[in-house]
Design a protein around this motif. Structure first.
Motif, short mmCIF file in Angstrom:
data_model
loop_
_atom_site.label_atom_id
_atom_site.label_comp_id
_atom_site.label_asym_id
_atom_site.label_seq_id
_atom_site.Cartn_x
_atom_site.Cartn_y
_atom_site.Cartn_z
N PRO A 1 -34.55 27.25 15.30
CA PRO A 1 -33.75 26.96 16.49
C PRO A 1 -33.91 25.52 16.97
O PRO A 1 -35.03 25.04 17.18
CB PRO A 1 -34.30 27.95 17.52
N GLY A 2 -32.79 24.83 17.10
CA GLY A 2 -32.77 23.47 17.61
C GLY A 2 -32.99 22.39 16.58
O GLY A 2 -32.71 21.21 16.84
N VAL A 3 -33.46 22.73 15.41
CA VAL A 3 -33.72 21.73 14.36
C VAL A 3 -32.39 21.25 13.78
O VAL A 3 -31.51 22.05 13.46
CB VAL A 3 -34.60 22.33 13.25
N VAL A 4 -32.24 19.93 13.65
CA VAL A 4 -31.02 19.33 13.12
C VAL A 4 -31.29 18.82 11.71
O VAL A 4 -32.31 18.17 11.46
CB VAL A 4 -30.53 18.18 14.01
N ALA A 5 -30.38 19.12 10.79
CA ALA A 5 -30.53 18.67 9.41
C ALA A 5 -29.16 18.54 8.77
O ALA A 5 -28.16 19.08 9.27
CB ALA A 5 -31.40 19.65 8.62
N ASP B 1 -21.46 10.42 11.75
CA ASP B 1 -21.67 9.01 12.10
C ASP B 1 -22.93 8.85 12.94
O ASP B 1 -23.71 7.91 12.75
CB ASP B 1 -20.47 8.46 12.87
N TRP B 2 -23.12 9.76 13.88
CA TRP B 2 -24.34 9.71 14.70
C TRP B 2 -25.58 9.85 13.82
O TRP B 2 -26.53 9.08 13.97
CB TRP B 2 -24.30 10.84 15.73
N TRP B 3 -25.54 10.78 12.89
CA TRP B 3 -26.70 11.02 12.03
C TRP B 3 -27.02 9.80 11.17
O TRP B 3 -28.19 9.40 11.04
CB TRP B 3 -26.42 12.24 11.15
N ASN C 1 -34.48 7.21 12.24
CA ASN C 1 -35.37 8.17 11.58
C ASN C 1 -34.79 9.56 11.73
O ASN C 1 -34.58 10.03 12.86
CB ASN C 1 -36.76 8.11 12.20
N THR C 2 -34.48 10.22 10.64
CA THR C 2 -33.86 11.54 10.70
C THR C 2 -34.85 12.67 10.49
O THR C 2 -34.46 13.83 10.36
CB THR C 2 -32.74 11.65 9.64
#
Length: 305
Positions: free
Chosen positions: A255-259, A291-293, A298-299
């Motif tokens: 939950p909440g993790v972006v990838a 584009d934001w990513w 740091n991703t």
């Protein structure tokens, strides 16, 4: 008939225009000009703009006080019609028109009485909603119903899109009801069933909780779009999510993790992830999520909360 019309936002404009084509609208009541945008520019309501275009007398008031009542009494309307005015009609104004007031409300009463019926309907995951025209009474949205229509809620439809559609079909419903009141054929039926409430939404209602299932997160996102606008927190700042979509075949994420998966940006929920389409980081313009990513320094470890 001689009508007085009360309304404020853009969704009330189709009703005003349709009624003005069929009847004698002697005055339009709308809320006062409001400050809009970052520069706080004083701006008339959409209904005020439409009334001016139609050459109708406009009464700007945030409260329907004695002064408003006195002016309406002078104009001697036979009926009042209200669509999303943003204030209560109380006595003696309520009974000033000979036939009282009718209200176009965007729900299937008695479900979702209150200021934000479409938004609450979408958030709750309702399969359908609609619009009704009812007799205004002192109790909140409790009057007998003259007419109604039903509309399926699309799986990806936002509250804004649904409200725009209902504003058009509802305008015809309201005008037809007023026609029936004019010729004496209108019949009202008391409401029946369990009442639910739909209070105005605030910013806390738009905060997405990714620890719930994907369906609930997506329903809330759609229900608060475009207002007050879905968001999460990123490094303690508000991160707006302007558009997203369900993605049942994507690899699960916490939950909440972006990838990123196959060049698509996902955020995890308690079940399936959601694909982020359009976002607006704090202090920046709206942009495609990809584009934001790509612009992040740091991703690793990006989490929305």
């Amino acid at each position: 008939m001689r009508l007085v019309f009360a309304g404020t936002p853009a969704v009330a404009v189709p009703s005003l225009r349709t009624l003005a084509e069929r009847h004698d609208v002697v005055a339009v009541i709308t809320r006062r000009d409001a400050e809009v945008g970052r520069k706080r520019v004083l701006t008339p309501s959409p209904v005020a703009v439409a009334a001016e275009e139609l050459g109708l007398e406009t009464i700007k008031a945030n409260r329907l006080d004695d002064g408003v009542t006195a002016r309406i009494r002078e104009l001697a309307p036979e009926l009042g019609a209200i669509v999303a005015y943003g204030g209560l009609v109380r006595e003696p104004l309520l009974s000033t028109p000979r036939l009282g007031w009718v209200n176009l409300h965007f729900s299937l009463l008695p479900r979702w009485r209150g200021a934000a019926p479409v938004q609450h309907s979408v958030i709750a995951g309702d399969a359908e909603t609609g619009a009704v025209v009812f007799q205004l009474v002192p109790e909140l949205d409790a009057g007998a119903v003259f007419s109604g229509l039903r509309r399926e809620i699309g799986a990806d439809q936002t509250a804004g899109e649904l409200l725009d559609a209902l504003s058009l079909s509802g305008a015809a419903l309201l005008a037809d009801t007023v026609d029936a009141l004019a010729d004496g054929s209108a019949v009202a039926t008391p409401q029946s069933g369990e009442a639910t409430l739909a209070p105005k939404l605030g910013l806390p209602d738009a905060h997405l909780d990714f620890t719930t299932d994907a369906g609930a997160v997506y329903a809330r996102l759609r229900g608060v779009t475009p207002e007050p606008g879905a968001f999460a927190l990123l490094d303690g700042e508000r991160f707006k999510i302007l558009a997203a979509r369900r993605s049942a075949d994507a690899e699960p994420l916490a939950p909440g993790v972006v990838a990123v998966r196959e060049k698509r940006v996902y955020v995890g929920t308690a079940t399936d992830p959601l694909e982020l389409m359009t976002v607006q980081p704090a202090g920046k313009r709206a942009m495609p999520a990809a584009d934001w990513w790509r612009g992040l320094p740091n991703t690793e470890g990006v989490v929305l909360s």
